[in-house]
Design a protein around this motif. Structure first.
Motif, PDB file in Angstrom:
ATOM      1  N   GLU A 145       0.837  -1.213   0.000  1.00 33.39           N
ATOM      2  CA  GLU A 145       0.000   0.000   0.000  1.00 33.39           C
ATOM      3  C   GLU A 145       0.860   1.246   0.000  1.00 33.39           C
ATOM      4  N   VAL A 146       1.949   1.237   0.751  1.00 36.58           N
ATOM      5  CA  VAL A 146       2.876   2.376   0.760  1.00 36.58           C
ATOM      6  C   VAL A 146       3.425   2.597  -0.639  1.00 36.58           C
ATOM      7  N   GLN A 147       3.762   1.518  -1.312  1.00 44.49           N
ATOM      8  CA  GLN A 147       4.279   1.630  -2.679  1.00 44.49           C
ATOM      9  C   GLN A 147       3.247   2.298  -3.586  1.00 44.49           C
ATOM     10  N   GLN A 148       1.995   1.881  -3.509  1.00 40.06           N
ATOM     11  CA  GLN A 148       0.947   2.472  -4.341  1.00 40.06           C
ATOM     12  C   GLN A 148       0.751   3.953  -4.002  1.00 40.06           C
ATOM     13  N   PHE A 149       0.720   4.263  -2.714  1.00 44.29           N
ATOM     14  CA  PHE A 149       0.538   5.651  -2.290  1.00 44.29           C
ATOM     15  C   PHE A 149       1.703   6.516  -2.776  1.00 44.29           C
ATOM     16  N   ASN A 150       2.920   6.024  -2.572  1.00 43.13           N
ATOM     17  CA  ASN A 150       4.092   6.803  -2.978  1.00 43.13           C
ATOM     18  C   ASN A 150       4.115   7.033  -4.486  1.00 43.13           C
ATOM     19  N   LYS A 151       3.602   6.090  -5.255  1.00 42.54           N
ATOM     20  CA  LYS A 151       3.496   6.296  -6.700  1.00 42.54           C
ATOM     21  C   LYS A 151       2.548   7.459  -6.998  1.00 42.54           C
ATOM     22  N   HIS A 152       1.424   7.512  -6.285  1.00 42.03           N
ATOM     23  CA  HIS A 152       0.478   8.624  -6.480  1.00 42.03           C
ATOM     24  C   HIS A 152       1.136   9.963  -6.150  1.00 42.03           C
ATOM     25  N   VAL A 153       1.919   9.964  -5.079  1.00 36.47           N
ATOM     26  CA  VAL A 153       2.538  11.202  -4.598  1.00 36.47           C
ATOM     27  C   VAL A 153       3.682  11.653  -5.504  1.00 36.47           C
ATOM     28  N   LYS A 154       4.375  10.712  -6.133  1.00 39.90           N
ATOM     29  CA  LYS A 154       5.550  11.056  -6.932  1.00 39.90           C
ATOM     30  C   LYS A 154       5.245  11.322  -8.404  1.00 39.90           C
ATOM     31  N   ARG A 155       4.217  10.694  -8.942  1.00 38.53           N
ATOM     32  CA  ARG A 155       3.938  10.820 -10.370  1.00 38.53           C
ATOM     33  C   ARG A 155       3.207  12.122 -10.681  1.00 38.53           C
ATOM     34  N   PHE A 156       3.423  12.585 -11.887  1.00 40.78           N
ATOM     35  CA  PHE A 156       2.720  13.774 -12.378  1.00 40.78           C
ATOM     36  C   PHE A 156       1.326  13.359 -12.828  1.00 40.78           C
ATOM     37  N   PRO A 157       0.288  14.073 -12.559  1.00 42.09           N
ATOM     38  CA  PRO A 157       0.159  15.338 -11.846  1.00 42.09           C
ATOM     39  C   PRO A 157      -0.072  15.174 -10.352  1.00 42.09           C
ATOM     40  N   GLY A 158      -0.007  13.920  -9.899  1.00 44.19           N
ATOM     41  CA  GLY A 158      -0.212  13.675  -8.467  1.00 44.19           C
ATOM     42  C   GLY A 158       0.775  14.400  -7.598  1.00 44.19           C
ATOM     43  N   ASN A 159       2.005  14.550  -8.070  1.00 44.72           N
ATOM     44  CA  ASN A 159       3.005  15.249  -7.267  1.00 44.72           C
ATOM     45  C   ASN A 159       2.617  16.721  -7.052  1.00 44.72           C
ATOM     46  N   LEU A 160       1.957  17.321  -8.044  1.00 47.57           N
ATOM     47  CA  LEU A 160       1.489  18.705  -7.882  1.00 47.57           C
ATOM     48  C   LEU A 160       0.390  18.774  -6.832  1.00 47.57           C
ATOM     49  N   MET A 161      -0.554  17.839  -6.944  1.00 50.10           N
ATOM     50  CA  MET A 161      -1.666  17.796  -5.977  1.00 50.10           C
ATOM     51  C   MET A 161      -1.144  17.490  -4.576  1.00 50.10           C
ATOM     52  N   ALA A 162      -0.225  16.517  -4.494  1.00 51.22           N
ATOM     53  CA  ALA A 162       0.316  16.141  -3.192  1.00 51.22           C
ATOM     54  C   ALA A 162       1.008  17.333  -2.543  1.00 51.22           C
ATOM     55  N   GLY A 163       1.773  18.065  -3.328  1.00 52.22           N
ATOM     56  CA  GLY A 163       2.453  19.244  -2.794  1.00 52.22           C
ATOM     57  C   GLY A 163       1.476  20.323  -2.356  1.00 52.22           C
ATOM     58  N   MET A 164       0.420  20.537  -3.153  1.00 47.65           N
ATOM     59  CA  MET A 164      -0.560  21.580  -2.813  1.00 47.65           C
ATOM     60  C   MET A 164      -1.321  21.253  -1.539  1.00 47.65           C
ATOM     61  N   PHE A 165      -1.615  19.960  -1.325  1.00 48.71           N
ATOM     62  CA  PHE A 165      -2.465  19.586  -0.197  1.00 48.71           C
ATOM     63  C   PHE A 165      -1.708  18.895   0.936  1.00 48.71           C
ATOM     64  N   GLY A 166      -0.386  18.878   0.874  1.00 49.45           N
ATOM     65  CA  GLY A 166       0.419  18.389   1.995  1.00 49.45           C
ATOM     66  C   GLY A 166       0.527  16.882   2.131  1.00 49.45           C
ATOM     67  N   PHE A 167       0.301  16.137   1.065  1.00 49.70           N
ATOM     68  CA  PHE A 167       0.500  14.694   1.122  1.00 49.70           C
ATOM     69  C   PHE A 167       1.989  14.409   0.971  1.00 49.70           C
ATOM     70  N   GLU A 168       2.543  13.592   1.863  1.00 51.20           N
ATOM     71  CA  GLU A 168       3.953  13.250   1.809  1.00 51.20           C
ATOM     72  C   GLU A 168       4.120  11.749   1.681  1.00 51.20           C
ATOM     73  N   GLN A 169       5.262  11.343   1.145  1.00 52.57           N
ATOM     74  CA  GLN A 169       5.547   9.919   1.005  1.00 52.57           C
ATOM     75  C   GLN A 169       5.513   9.239   2.372  1.00 52.57           C
ATOM     76  N   LYS A 170       5.141   7.979   2.355  1.00 53.72           N
ATOM     77  CA  LYS A 170       5.094   7.173   3.577  1.00 53.72           C
ATOM     78  C   LYS A 170       6.350   6.313   3.652  1.00 53.72           C
ATOM     79  N   GLU A 171       6.714   5.942   4.872  1.00 52.82           N
ATOM     80  CA  GLU A 171       7.888   5.102   5.091  1.00 52.82           C
ATOM     81  C   GLU A 171       7.497   3.628   5.006  1.00 52.82           C
ATOM     82  N   TYR A 172       8.362   2.832   4.399  1.00 60.85           N
ATOM     83  CA  TYR A 172       8.183   1.389   4.358  1.00 60.85           C
ATOM     84  C   TYR A 172       8.552   0.790   5.714  1.00 60.85           C
ATOM     85  N   PHE A 173       7.958  -0.351   6.020  1.00 62.99           N
ATOM     86  CA  PHE A 173       8.362  -1.119   7.193  1.00 62.99           C
ATOM     87  C   PHE A 173       9.585  -1.910   6.754  1.00 62.99           C
TER      88      PHE A 173
END
Length: 193
Positions: A145-173
């Motif tokens: 799930e972290v991998q899927q979320f981090n893909k959303h946060v890093k890919r365009f245009p998700g990275n723009l949205m993530a930056g605008m709304f404060g979503f940050e990458q999650k840490e793996y266990f």
């Protein structure tokens, strides 16, 4: 009046198009973050189950291994560290300490054949083994799930949205340093107690 309607109409259309693009992307980020949180809750659930089983296991061993107080103290301390951990990173460190203490306990158990034959101890060990398996699955699900979320946060245009709304990458266990090496166990004293 018609002069202003053209530019205002274009601005309204642009805003509608932006809303149609941004709202679903924002919602997908929220959903992905909730999925990560849900999977982490499952990891915590299994960590709590193990945390709850350990006092019973320690009590079973105490009667047979009174002179093995250091290992019992290590388990108790690692369990307390686990109980005080608040973040995934702290819980991963505490988990590693607890896993190490439990592996040392299993080496001690090999020296007590009567303990290994005890029905209560065997049942506790079976429950602990089942919990460890569930924990491994929960950690894998969390990391996926972290991998899927981090893909959303890093890919365009998700990275723009993530930056605008404060979503940050999650840490793996992550596994502890040295986890790739199997622990050395010496059974040469087995059955001598």
């Amino acid at each position: 009046m018609k002069k202003w309607f053209g530019p205002i109409g274009i601005i309204v259309i642009i805003l509608i198009v932006l809303a149609l693009v941004l709202i679903p992307k924002y919602n997908s980020l929220v959903t992905a973050e909730e999925n990560v949180d849900s999977k982490w809750a499952q990891v915590e659930n299994q960590l709590q189950r193990r945390y709850d089983l350990i006092p019973n296991l320690v009590e079973s061993v105490k009667g047979y291994a009174n002179h093995e107080q250091q290992i019992i103290a290590d388990i108790t301390n690692a369990r307390a560290q686990m109980g005080n951990a608040n973040t995934p990173e702290q819980q991963a460190v505490a988990n590693d300490a607890l896993s190490g203490a439990l592996s040392r306990l299993l080496v001690v158990v090999e020296n007590y054949p009567n303990l290994k034959a005890d029905a209560n101890f065997r049942q506790l060990m079976d429950e602990l083994a089942g919990t460890e398996n569930r924990l491994a699955v929960a950690r894998e699900d969390y990391n996926n799930e972290v991998q899927q979320f981090n893909k959303h946060v890093k890919r365009f245009p998700g990275n723009l949205m993530a930056g605008m709304f404060g979503f940050e990458q999650k840490e793996y266990f992550k596994a502890a340093a040295g986890a790739e090496q199997a622990p050395s166990i010496d059974f040469s004293q087995s059955g001598t107690q």
